[in-house]
Design a protein around this motif. Sequence first.
Motif, PDB file in Angstrom:
ATOM      1  N   LYS A   1       5.657   2.850   4.073  1.00  7.26           N
ATOM      2  CA  LYS A   1       4.359   3.504   3.144  1.00  7.26           C
ATOM      3  C   LYS A   1       3.986   4.538   3.559  1.00  7.26           C
ATOM      4  O   LYS A   1       4.226   5.009   4.768  1.00  7.26           O
ATOM      5  CB  LYS A   1       3.190   2.251   3.271  1.00  7.26           C
ATOM      6  CG  LYS A   1       2.557   2.152   4.829  1.00  7.26           C
ATOM      7  CD  LYS A   1       1.355   1.453   4.908  1.00  7.26           C
ATOM      8  CE  LYS A   1       0.757   1.112   6.064  1.00  7.26           C
ATOM      9  NZ  LYS A   1      -0.353   0.306   6.230  1.00  7.26           N
ATOM     10  N   SER A   2       2.974   5.095   2.997  1.00  4.53           N
ATOM     11  CA  SER A   2       2.232   6.584   3.008  1.00  4.53           C
ATOM     12  C   SER A   2       1.134   6.571   2.317  1.00  4.53           C
ATOM     13  O   SER A   2       1.006   5.972   1.098  1.00  4.53           O
ATOM     14  CB  SER A   2       3.393   7.775   2.856  1.00  4.53           C
ATOM     15  OG  SER A   2       2.667   8.873   3.250  1.00  4.53           O
TER      16      SER A   2
ATOM     17  N   VAL B   1       1.528   4.796  -1.146  1.00  4.70           N
ATOM     18  CA  VAL B   1       2.663   4.169  -1.939  1.00  4.70           C
ATOM     19  C   VAL B   1       3.492   3.106  -0.749  1.00  4.70           C
ATOM     20  O   VAL B   1       3.264   3.391   0.398  1.00  4.70           O
ATOM     21  CB  VAL B   1       3.920   4.956  -2.635  1.00  4.70           C
ATOM     22  CG1 VAL B   1       3.187   5.793  -3.681  1.00  4.70           C
ATOM     23  CG2 VAL B   1       4.345   6.013  -1.395  1.00  4.70           C
ATOM     24  N   ARG B   2       3.957   2.159  -1.378  1.00  2.00           N
ATOM     25  CA  ARG B   2       4.696   1.283  -0.468  1.00  2.00           C
ATOM     26  C   ARG B   2       6.263   0.778  -1.122  1.00  2.00           C
ATOM     27  O   ARG B   2       6.226   0.751  -2.421  1.00  2.00           O
ATOM     28  CB  ARG B   2       3.862   0.058  -0.214  1.00  2.00           C
ATOM     29  CG  ARG B   2       4.520  -0.950   0.432  1.00  2.00           C
ATOM     30  CD  ARG B   2       3.419  -2.154   0.667  1.00  2.00           C
ATOM     31  NE  ARG B   2       3.430  -3.227  -0.112  1.00  2.00           N
ATOM     32  CZ  ARG B   2       2.465  -4.228  -0.459  1.00  2.00           C
ATOM     33  NH1 ARG B   2       1.299  -3.722  -0.357  1.00  2.00           N
ATOM     34  NH2 ARG B   2       2.853  -5.274  -1.110  1.00  2.00           N
TER      35      ARG B   2
ATOM     36  N   ILE C   1       6.452  -0.515   7.754  1.00  4.70           N
ATOM     37  CA  ILE C   1       5.422  -1.689   7.667  1.00  4.70           C
ATOM     38  C   ILE C   1       6.064  -2.802   8.504  1.00  4.70           C
ATOM     39  O   ILE C   1       7.274  -3.085   8.424  1.00  4.70           O
ATOM     40  CB  ILE C   1       5.373  -2.131   6.332  1.00  4.70           C
ATOM     41  CG1 ILE C   1       4.696  -0.754   5.311  1.00  4.70           C
ATOM     42  CG2 ILE C   1       4.664  -3.397   6.122  1.00  4.70           C
ATOM     43  CD1 ILE C   1       4.921  -1.160   3.980  1.00  4.70           C
TER      44      ILE C   1
END
Lengths: 453, 115
Positions: A324-325, A392-393, A431
Amino acid sequence: MKKVRVASGQGFWGDLLSAPVDQVRKGPIDYLMLDYLAEVTMSIMQKQHARNPEAGFARDFVSLVAEILPDLVEKNIKILSNAGGVNVEGCAEAIRKVAEDAGRKGVKIGVVTGDDILDRLPSFLEQGIEINNMDTGEPLAEILDRVQAANVYLGARPLVEALDKGAQIIVGGRLTDTGLTLAPMMHEFGWSFDNWDQVATGTIAGHIIECGGQCSGGNCQYDWQNIPDLDDIGFPIIEAYENGEFVVTKHEGTGGRINIPSVKEQLLYEMGDPHEYITPDVVADFTTIQLADDGVDRVRVSGIGGKENTDFYKVSIAYSDGWKSVGTLVYSYPDAYEKAKAADKILRKRLDALGLEFDVILTEFVGVNAAHGHLAGDPPKDIPEVQLRIGVRGKNRDHVTRFTKEIAPLILTGPPAVTGFAGGRPKVEEIMAYFPALIPKNLIETKVEIIES
Amino acid sequence: MKVELTKIAHARSGDKGDTANVGVIAFAKEGYDVLVREVTQEKVKSHFGDLVKGDVERFELPNLGALNFLLHGALGGGGTLSLMTDAQGKTFSTALLRMQVEISDEEAGKLGLSE
């Protein structure tokens, strides 16, 4: 009546470094309990340990002991902590070295192990033991190859054993926060582990102080404007009595505030079913708690009841579950919110055009709806500034990495009067998903060792 | 009359996985009766709307003059999975306190909220 004072020194790894020092120096205490582990902490420590076999525990704890060791020895204060993380022996050895370097001989360190079951998971499954996600029912086998850490929450029993053996500094891994406070009460008062009301009493005392300053004025909504001197907040102390009552208090002259509302807020923190607060030691009933004002910064707690504990330990399993970011930009007046919304649209079109796939894309507008969503209502037309925050992931690391390169271009190719990008590209994070499960207690063997400087 | 919940109660919230918990505490004894009557599971669920994907559970703690709510599916997956600013549910407390509740004139008097 015999009394024992258990002080909270740390509510999480990264909490106020001065708090435990103040607890041993600003007034009398008998025990200091320090909680270093959140659910995600074990997987971080496991990674550190994999890179460096000597790492994998809370180094802050070792520096702390180096600083306060003279106070501990002089005043005979004992410490209980879960700072050992995934390398309890390494942590204990580091503490022993601190004592030796300081020329302190005969400091007894209690080492509690047995919580780390990472290596045992495959054999449990081979034996046909069912380990399923408590929340979703998903079987462990589905994620086994991605598991990074697996630790059982241990209760107060091994801690009491270590205290009985004369340990002054006790280090463990995934010990429950509540057990760190309960154990000194069991040890000092000679309470029995099948007296459920007493075990529940010590457990609830632990719940009240396990988040440090959050019960002495920190994050307190009640009359927050008038809580004095939070810059010098005194962390909470349990003054426990043999008859099963205790007082929540703090050192005289420190800041913050302890009153019935501050204690109530903490009692309800992270609460599930109040009739059944389940720990390895007991099932405590929060609907039995009676609170009474006992003077300035003193709340008396009594009447606590509990039920027999269960045959299971809770195990906390962390597994790798994608990437993610999160990126941010700040838009200013005029039309701050409109600009941020336009930027979000542009960015999403570009992500689409690049063919990037994500499980989730989340946009929030900080200043408008990040905390309360639609409940916050429409922002004022002349809102001075809005932060666009988009995350987003997904399972594909390359796609998440590509996303991080699409934020900065918006500065010169999107809506005007934008700033707040000084940090550069956002970072990509792995994650670590959380898989809570139950495991029969008879499979777990705890070990208590004493080492000495 | 209608009053915002923040006039009669304070609150604290936190997380357990993808579930947010909100403890709502009445300032006064009379306020607790209002909480029990007005702040029902159904009303809380409809107050949060899309912010809570799953069920709402309610527990009563008369000894503390408080209610505890579990808001399931409120944290975008929870823990490290969540992309939300408030992945730990810390501000669900004040979000719930925005709720409007109906009180009688007599209750308003007892709670010091008469117009």
